[in-house]
Design a protein around this motif. Structure first.
Motif, mmCIF file in Angstrom:
data_model
loop_
_atom_site.group_PDB
_atom_site.id
_atom_site.type_symbol
_atom_site.label_atom_id
_atom_site.label_comp_id
_atom_site.label_asym_id
_atom_site.label_seq_id
_atom_site.Cartn_x
_atom_site.Cartn_y
_atom_site.Cartn_z
ATOM 1 N N LEU A 49 -5.898 6.396 -10.036
ATOM 2 C CA LEU A 49 -6.978 7.251 -10.532
ATOM 3 C C LEU A 49 -8.059 7.384 -9.474
ATOM 4 O O LEU A 49 -8.064 6.689 -8.470
ATOM 5 N N GLU A 50 -8.958 8.327 -9.693
ATOM 6 C CA GLU A 50 -10.071 8.553 -8.771
ATOM 7 C C GLU A 50 -11.146 7.484 -8.975
ATOM 8 O O GLU A 50 -11.308 6.954 -10.094
ATOM 9 N N LEU A 51 -11.897 7.191 -7.941
ATOM 10 C CA LEU A 51 -12.966 6.205 -8.014
ATOM 11 C C LEU A 51 -13.963 6.548 -9.116
ATOM 12 O O LEU A 51 -14.421 5.656 -9.841
ATOM 13 N N ASN A 52 -14.262 7.819 -9.291
ATOM 14 C CA ASN A 52 -15.225 8.240 -10.314
ATOM 15 C C ASN A 52 -14.774 7.888 -11.728
ATOM 16 O O ASN A 52 -15.601 7.798 -12.637
ATOM 17 N N ASP A 53 -13.467 7.710 -11.933
ATOM 18 C CA ASP A 53 -12.924 7.407 -13.256
ATOM 19 C C ASP A 53 -12.658 5.919 -13.467
ATOM 20 O O ASP A 53 -12.218 5.515 -14.544
ATOM 21 N N LEU A 54 -12.940 5.103 -12.472
ATOM 22 C CA LEU A 54 -12.630 3.676 -12.545
ATOM 23 C C LEU A 54 -13.399 2.979 -13.664
ATOM 24 O O LEU A 54 -12.814 2.303 -14.504
ATOM 25 N N TYR A 55 -14.711 3.138 -13.710
ATOM 26 C CA TYR A 55 -15.525 2.432 -14.697
ATOM 27 C C TYR A 55 -15.137 2.799 -16.127
ATOM 28 O O TYR A 55 -14.933 1.913 -16.968
#
Length: 64
Positions: A32-38
Motif C-alpha cells: 500500500l501507499e505510505l499515505n494509507d499506512l496509518y
C-alpha cells in the motif's frame, strides 16, 4: 482467522488502500501507499474481526 480469510477481509474493507496482497511462506504481505499506512494499521487494531494487538514488521522500498 486463517490468512486467506484475513486477506479476503482486508481486500474487501480496504479496497481503495491495498494495491496488492499475497500470502508467501505463511505470511500475509500487503502493498500500500505510505499515505494509507496509518488508517490500514488502525483498521487492523480496531476492527472486531481482526483485533490485532502487536505490530511486528513494516518494510519499505523506494522504487525509481
Amino acid at each position: 482467522m486463517k490468512l486467506a480469510d484475513l486477506n479476503k477481509l482486508l481486500n474487501s474493507e480496504l479496497t481503495t488502500k491495498i494495491k496488492d496482497s499475497t500470502i508467501e511462506n505463511g505470511e500475509l504481505l500487503i502493498n500500500l501507499e505510505l499515505n494509507d499506512l496509518y488508517s490500514s494499521i488502525l483498521f487492523l487494531k480496531t476492527d472486531k474481526k481482526c483485533n490485532f494487538k502487536q505490530l511486528t514488521n513494516i518494510v519499505a522500498a523506494d522504487y525509481l
